[in-house]
Design an enzyme around this catalytic site. Sequence first.
Site, PDB file in Angstrom:
ATOM      1  N   HIS A 117     -15.981  56.608 -47.005  1.00  0.00           N
ATOM      2  CA  HIS A 117     -14.768  56.012 -46.933  1.00  0.00           C
ATOM      3  C   HIS A 117     -14.761  54.860 -47.466  1.00  0.00           C
ATOM      4  CE1 HIS A 117     -14.519  59.513 -43.663  1.00  0.00           C
ATOM      5  NE2 HIS A 117     -14.224  60.089 -44.821  1.00  0.00           N
ATOM      6  N   LYS A 159     -16.952  46.536 -41.999  1.00  0.00           N
ATOM      7  CA  LYS A 159     -17.162  47.223 -40.824  1.00  0.00           C
ATOM      8  C   LYS A 159     -18.304  46.837 -40.175  1.00  0.00           C
ATOM      9  CE  LYS A 159     -14.837  51.209 -42.422  1.00  0.00           C
ATOM     10  NZ  LYS A 159     -14.777  52.868 -42.802  1.00  0.00           N
ATOM     11  N   TYR A 206     -17.325  50.650 -33.953  1.00  0.00           N
ATOM     12  CA  TYR A 206     -17.251  49.868 -34.772  1.00  0.00           C
ATOM     13  C   TYR A 206     -15.882  49.118 -34.902  1.00  0.00           C
ATOM     14  CZ  TYR A 206     -15.161  53.904 -37.446  1.00  0.00           C
ATOM     15  OH  TYR A 206     -14.459  55.308 -37.766  1.00  0.00           O
ATOM     16  N   ASP A 217     -13.519  65.161 -46.896  1.00  0.00           N
ATOM     17  CA  ASP A 217     -14.832  64.722 -47.170  1.00  0.00           C
ATOM     18  C   ASP A 217     -15.372  65.526 -48.423  1.00  0.00           C
ATOM     19  OD1 ASP A 217     -14.514  62.291 -45.693  1.00  0.00           O
ATOM     20  OD2 ASP A 217     -15.724  63.218 -44.218  1.00  0.00           O
TER      21      ASP A 217
END
Length: 181
Positions: free
Chosen positions: A56, A65, A125, A161
């Site tokens: 992503h 991230k 995260y 996905d």
Amino acid sequence: MHIEKTKIKDLIILRSEIHKDNRGFFKEVNKRKVFKKELVFDCLSRSKKNTLRGLHFQRKNPQGKFITVVQGEILDIAVDLRRNSKTFGKYFSIKIKEDSNFSIFIPENFAHGFVCLSKTCTLYYRCTNYRHKESETTLKWDDPDLNINWKVKKPILSLKDKNGISLSDIKKKLDYYQKVA
């Protein structure tokens, strides 16, 4: 705590000491004086074994991230999508466990994904930018140009996905946007 560079510029590992005893363990995850990026958006993700999430990225408002595994084990993947980078289209992979002595920072303009290798896994995260749903994009997880070994034979995937776009299509779009800009 110290920063360890990887082969891909700006993608770093933050190593810390783990203090273990008969009660469990304690580790520092981040210190502002060591890692100075502003992290504004926090997320928690839980997955079952063989779940593959990714790859992503956001076209607008890209997110860096800072990834920490809270429970379980993952194979983490970051793909460099920075248009002028010497490592454009290259990926970095690393296994991370709950008791690993590190977290990883994936810079803006990278695609990110992971697969859960344990019975379950939980990731925490922190991101450098907020979610921008309209520009969320998925890079094809099994793109032959990337040739990523995800360590699972039959991953569990979301529809999003399963329908990712190829690296070559992303490159064409980046080239187009670069010419228009």
